[in-house]
Design a protein around this motif. Structure first.
Motif, PDB file in Angstrom:
ATOM      1  N   LEU A 122       0.842  -1.191   0.000  1.00 40.87           N
ATOM      2  CA  LEU A 122       0.000   0.000   0.000  1.00 40.87           C
ATOM      3  C   LEU A 122       0.878   1.243   0.000  1.00 40.87           C
ATOM      4  CD1 LEU A 122      -2.780   1.418   0.340  1.00 40.87           C
ATOM      5  CD2 LEU A 122      -2.466   1.159   2.821  1.00 40.87           C
ATOM      6  N   VAL A 123       0.568   2.165  -0.904  1.00 39.23           N
ATOM      7  CA  VAL A 123       1.300   3.428  -1.018  1.00 39.23           C
ATOM      8  C   VAL A 123       0.283   4.559  -1.059  1.00 39.23           C
ATOM      9  CG1 VAL A 123       2.732   4.828  -2.576  1.00 39.23           C
ATOM     10  CG2 VAL A 123       3.294   2.415  -2.190  1.00 39.23           C
ATOM     11  N   VAL A 124       0.598   5.680  -0.405  1.00 37.13           N
ATOM     12  CA  VAL A 124      -0.272   6.853  -0.414  1.00 37.13           C
ATOM     13  C   VAL A 124       0.438   7.997  -1.137  1.00 37.13           C
ATOM     14  CG1 VAL A 124       0.501   7.549   1.901  1.00 37.13           C
ATOM     15  CG2 VAL A 124      -1.623   8.482   0.966  1.00 37.13           C
ATOM     16  N   THR A 125      -0.305   8.645  -2.043  1.00 37.52           N
ATOM     17  CA  THR A 125       0.230   9.789  -2.764  1.00 37.52           C
ATOM     18  C   THR A 125      -0.762  10.938  -2.706  1.00 37.52           C
ATOM     19  OG1 THR A 125       1.350  10.470  -4.810  1.00 37.52           O
ATOM     20  CG2 THR A 125      -0.689   9.196  -5.057  1.00 37.52           C
ATOM     21  N   ARG A 126      -0.375  12.067  -3.254  1.00 33.95           N
ATOM     22  CA  ARG A 126      -1.230  13.253  -3.239  1.00 33.95           C
ATOM     23  C   ARG A 126      -2.398  13.085  -4.203  1.00 33.95           C
ATOM     24  NH1 ARG A 126       1.064  19.469  -3.893  1.00 33.95           N
ATOM     25  NH2 ARG A 126      -0.951  20.547  -3.777  1.00 33.95           N
ATOM     26  N   TYR A 127      -3.527  13.737  -3.880  1.00 32.98           N
ATOM     27  CA  TYR A 127      -4.666  13.707  -4.796  1.00 32.98           C
ATOM     28  C   TYR A 127      -4.230  14.095  -6.210  1.00 32.98           C
ATOM     29  CZ  TYR A 127      -7.866  13.455  -0.773  1.00 32.98           C
ATOM     30  OH  TYR A 127      -8.531  13.055   0.366  1.00 32.98           O
ATOM     31  N   GLY A 157      -5.426  10.619   4.556  1.00 35.16           N
ATOM     32  CA  GLY A 157      -4.038  10.346   4.912  1.00 35.16           C
ATOM     33  C   GLY A 157      -3.924   9.616   6.238  1.00 35.16           C
ATOM     34  N   LEU A 158      -4.758  10.001   7.187  1.00 28.15           N
ATOM     35  CA  LEU A 158      -4.776   9.319   8.482  1.00 28.15           C
ATOM     36  C   LEU A 158      -5.160   7.853   8.309  1.00 28.15           C
ATOM     37  CD1 LEU A 158      -4.743   9.316  11.594  1.00 28.15           C
ATOM     38  CD2 LEU A 158      -7.095  10.151  11.535  1.00 28.15           C
ATOM     39  N   LEU A 160       1.457  10.905   5.233  1.00 31.23           N
ATOM     40  CA  LEU A 160       1.569   9.807   6.190  1.00 31.23           C
ATOM     41  C   LEU A 160       1.376  10.379   7.584  1.00 31.23           C
ATOM     42  CD1 LEU A 160       2.264   6.758   5.803  1.00 31.23           C
ATOM     43  CD2 LEU A 160       4.593   7.319   6.472  1.00 31.23           C
ATOM     44  N   THR A 161       0.140  10.709   7.907  1.00 33.39           N
ATOM     45  CA  THR A 161      -0.133  11.386   9.175  1.00 33.39           C
ATOM     46  C   THR A 161      -0.782  10.433  10.162  1.00 33.39           C
ATOM     47  OG1 THR A 161      -1.122  13.350  10.168  1.00 33.39           O
ATOM     48  CG2 THR A 161      -2.391  12.285   8.423  1.00 33.39           C
ATOM     49  N   LEU A 162      -0.160  10.301  11.316  1.00 30.92           N
ATOM     50  CA  LEU A 162      -0.667   9.448  12.383  1.00 30.92           C
ATOM     51  C   LEU A 162      -0.322  10.140  13.699  1.00 30.92           C
ATOM     52  CD1 LEU A 162      -2.178   6.768  12.517  1.00 30.92           C
ATOM     53  CD2 LEU A 162       0.000   5.608  12.818  1.00 30.92           C
ATOM     54  N   PRO A 163      -1.227  10.983  14.208  1.00 31.19           N
ATOM     55  CA  PRO A 163      -0.902  11.831  15.352  1.00 31.19           C
ATOM     56  C   PRO A 163      -0.476  11.048  16.589  1.00 31.19           C
ATOM     57  CG  PRO A 163      -2.959  12.520  14.329  1.00 31.19           C
ATOM     58  CD  PRO A 163      -2.589  11.207  13.709  1.00 31.19           C
ATOM     59  N   ALA A 164       0.467  11.638  17.334  1.00 34.55           N
ATOM     60  CA  ALA A 164       0.893  11.058  18.606  1.00 34.55           C
ATOM     61  C   ALA A 164      -0.270  11.077  19.584  1.00 34.55           C
ATOM     62  CB  ALA A 164       2.073  11.851  19.161  1.00 34.55           C
ATOM     63  N   LEU A 192      -2.984  13.990  20.535  1.00 29.52           N
ATOM     64  CA  LEU A 192      -3.209  14.891  19.408  1.00 29.52           C
ATOM     65  C   LEU A 192      -4.335  14.364  18.536  1.00 29.52           C
ATOM     66  CD1 LEU A 192       0.292  15.885  17.961  1.00 29.52           C
ATOM     67  CD2 LEU A 192      -1.364  17.419  19.001  1.00 29.52           C
ATOM     68  N   THR A 193      -5.176  15.259  18.040  1.00 28.93           N
ATOM     69  CA  THR A 193      -6.201  14.889  17.079  1.00 28.93           C
ATOM     70  C   THR A 193      -5.734  15.267  15.677  1.00 28.93           C
ATOM     71  OG1 THR A 193      -7.294  17.044  17.183  1.00 28.93           O
ATOM     72  CG2 THR A 193      -7.983  15.383  18.799  1.00 28.93           C
ATOM     73  N   LEU A 194      -6.443  14.781  14.681  1.00 30.10           N
ATOM     74  CA  LEU A 194      -6.139  15.177  13.310  1.00 30.10           C
ATOM     75  C   LEU A 194      -6.275  16.689  13.158  1.00 30.10           C
ATOM     76  CD1 LEU A 194      -5.547  14.616  10.322  1.00 30.10           C
ATOM     77  CD2 LEU A 194      -8.004  14.172  10.007  1.00 30.10           C
ATOM     78  N   GLU A 195      -7.278  17.269  13.813  1.00 33.82           N
ATOM     79  CA  GLU A 195      -7.468  18.720  13.735  1.00 33.82           C
ATOM     80  C   GLU A 195      -6.266  19.452  14.324  1.00 33.82           C
ATOM     81  OE1 GLU A 195      -9.734  16.547  14.810  1.00 33.82           O
ATOM     82  OE2 GLU A 195     -11.019  16.651  13.012  1.00 33.82           O
ATOM     83  N   ASP A 196      -5.689  18.925  15.422  1.00 32.59           N
ATOM     84  CA  ASP A 196      -4.483  19.523  15.993  1.00 32.59           C
ATOM     85  C   ASP A 196      -3.338  19.481  14.983  1.00 32.59           C
ATOM     86  OD1 ASP A 196      -5.570  20.068  18.547  1.00 32.59           O
ATOM     87  OD2 ASP A 196      -5.121  18.031  19.239  1.00 32.59           O
TER      88      ASP A 196
END
Length: 446
Positions: free
Chosen positions: A80-85, A113-114, A145-149, A152-156
């Motif tokens: 699995l790979v994630v790229t920009r829209y 992305g999350l 590749l966003t996975l908050p600590a 933290l929320t995605l909004e943060d």
């Protein structure tokens, strides 16, 4: 990014010639041209090992297709790979898809992305020492590749990321913060892959080609610290939730460091770099009979100020033949920054990115210098969040703008490079290029 055999004449087709050099630079960085030499052998059938492909970045879709095209047809492959829209390239006819590609937002992360990061991390479960993980990493991976600590929320993360982008912080500063506020960046993806063998193929979009900075280094060790992340947040006045600040102060969000055993079975290959692309453009210019000089592939600083410095050099060449004789092309790369200026009450919001802002600073400082043409563009085909790659400057840029009632100082005050060059018909629009080796700048002095 097709390049015809016909090379534009540098004198009669100056603007076209500079765009040709840009396309040569981009072609040098395309994954299909640079991947084969770095692919490892698949796990032996006797071992029972599998090959898992994980990746993130603006070049992710093209990198995945390159691996699919080059990997042995009888060897298992998935991932699995994630790229920009809108950055997934058209699939070549007859190329069977074995790696899933999903799309998400850049430069500010989103829920897609999350979800992709969560799935990528989940795919590492159950890996053994007989397995091979191919990690395909390119610029833009930090947002994708966003996975908050914890805490933290995605909004943060969205708020903090947006504040960093508008602060004028250098890329290594932004990525230091991003690593320490993530559960997947800063070597944590590599840690999750253990005990599998990990081979990272990366395309550099950062000054110095440091793999720990590219996409915030999800598969390489991180020498930066929680204390440094805190200092950067303080320097730019960016707030984080109290619980996260406390975790940074306590060091509980620290990243895996150099020498950690988790990286013992890990190899990193740099498959394309900004310097390689600049060299390709320089060779193309020389083949067309124009001397070419590369200033540096590591230029940083405020885009408009970097433009002024380039203008001073171009004027010296045009007026005094120093330090280079005419005709010549001057090339540079790196990653400049744009600090968003406060808008005056009632002023229209500006649009633009680093390349366009460089061109405005350059045009203003050139003062209509005869014999100087320029192009600046992002090699991913997108300048910031707009639909252009960059812009062009010609000796008559300021005169044409004045005739249309476009004062360049006003557009600089509003960071409105897009509006300025769009009105002049001087935007460079290529669409996504499916690679990313950052800023490309070329000045032609005749």
């Amino acid at each position: 990014m097709n390049i015809t055999d016909a090379v534009p004449d540098p004198v009669r087709q100056s603007g076209d010639f500079l765009e040709y050099l840009y396309r040569v630079a981009v072609r040098r960085a395309l994954p299909l041209h640079n991947t084969a030499a770095f692919l490892p052998a698949p796990p032996s059938p006797e071992s029972g090992g599998r090959t898992l492909v994980l990746g993130a970045g603006k070049a992710g879709g093209a990198m995945a297709q390159a691996v699919e095209a080059l990997w042995p047809a009888d060897a298992p492959l998935s991932g699995l790979v994630v790229t920009r829209y809108h950055h997934t390239p058209p699939r070549p006819e007859g190329l069977h898809q074995r790696i899933e590609v999903v799309e998400a937002a850049h430069p500010v992360p989103d829920a897609a992305g999350l979800a992709a990061a969560e799935r990528i991390l989940a795919l590492t479960e159950g890996l053994t020492e007989n397995d091979l993980v191919l990690c395909l990493i390119s610029g833009g991976g930090s947002a994708l590749l966003t996975l908050p600590a914890d805490g933290l929320t995605l909004e943060d993360k969205q708020r903090i990321n947006k504040a960093l982008l508008e602060s004028g912080a250098a890329i290594d500063e932004m990525n230091c913060v991003r690593k320490h506020l993530s559960r997947i960046k800063g070597g944590r993806l590599a840690a999750a892959c253990a005990p599998a063998r990990v081979v990272t193929l990366t395309i550099s979009d950062v000054p110095g080609d440091d793999p720990s900075v590219i996409a915030s280094g999800p598969t390489v060790s991180d020498a930066t610290t929680c204390a440094e992340a805190l200092a950067i947040l303080a320097r730019y006045g960016i707030d984080v939730p109290p619980a996260v600040r406390a975790a940074l102060e306590a060091g509980t969000l620290e990243t895996p460091k150099p020498g950690d055993a988790v990286f013992a079975n890990h190899v990193v290959h740099m498959t394309a770099t900004p310097q390689q692309s600049l060299q390709a453009a320089a060779e193309a210019a020389r083949a067309a009979g124009v001397a070419a000089y590369i200033l540096s592939d590591e230029i940083e600083g405020e885009s408009r100020e970097v433009g002024k410095v380039h203008a001073a050099l171009a004027r010296a060449v045009a007026r005094h033949g120093q330090p280079f004789a005419r005709p010549c092309v001057i090339l540079s790369g790196g990653e400049t920054t744009v600090t968003i200026r406060p808008r005056a009450p009632g002023a229209a919001k500006g649009r633009g990115g680093r390349a366009g802002e460089f061109c405005m600073g350059l045009a203003q400082a050139l003062q209509g210098q005869a014999g100087v043409w320029a192009l600046a563009a992002d090699t991913d085909g997108i300048d910031g969040v707009e639909d252009n790659a960059g812009a062009r400057v010609a000796p008559d840029t300021l005169a044409r703008a004045a005739a249309r009632g476009l004062p360049i100082a006003d557009h600089l005050d509003r960071n409105d490079a897009y509006g300025y060059f769009d009105a002049l018909g001087d935007l460079v629009i290529t669409g996504p290029t499916h690679t990313n080796v950052n800023d490309f700048r070329a000045l032609l002095i005749l």
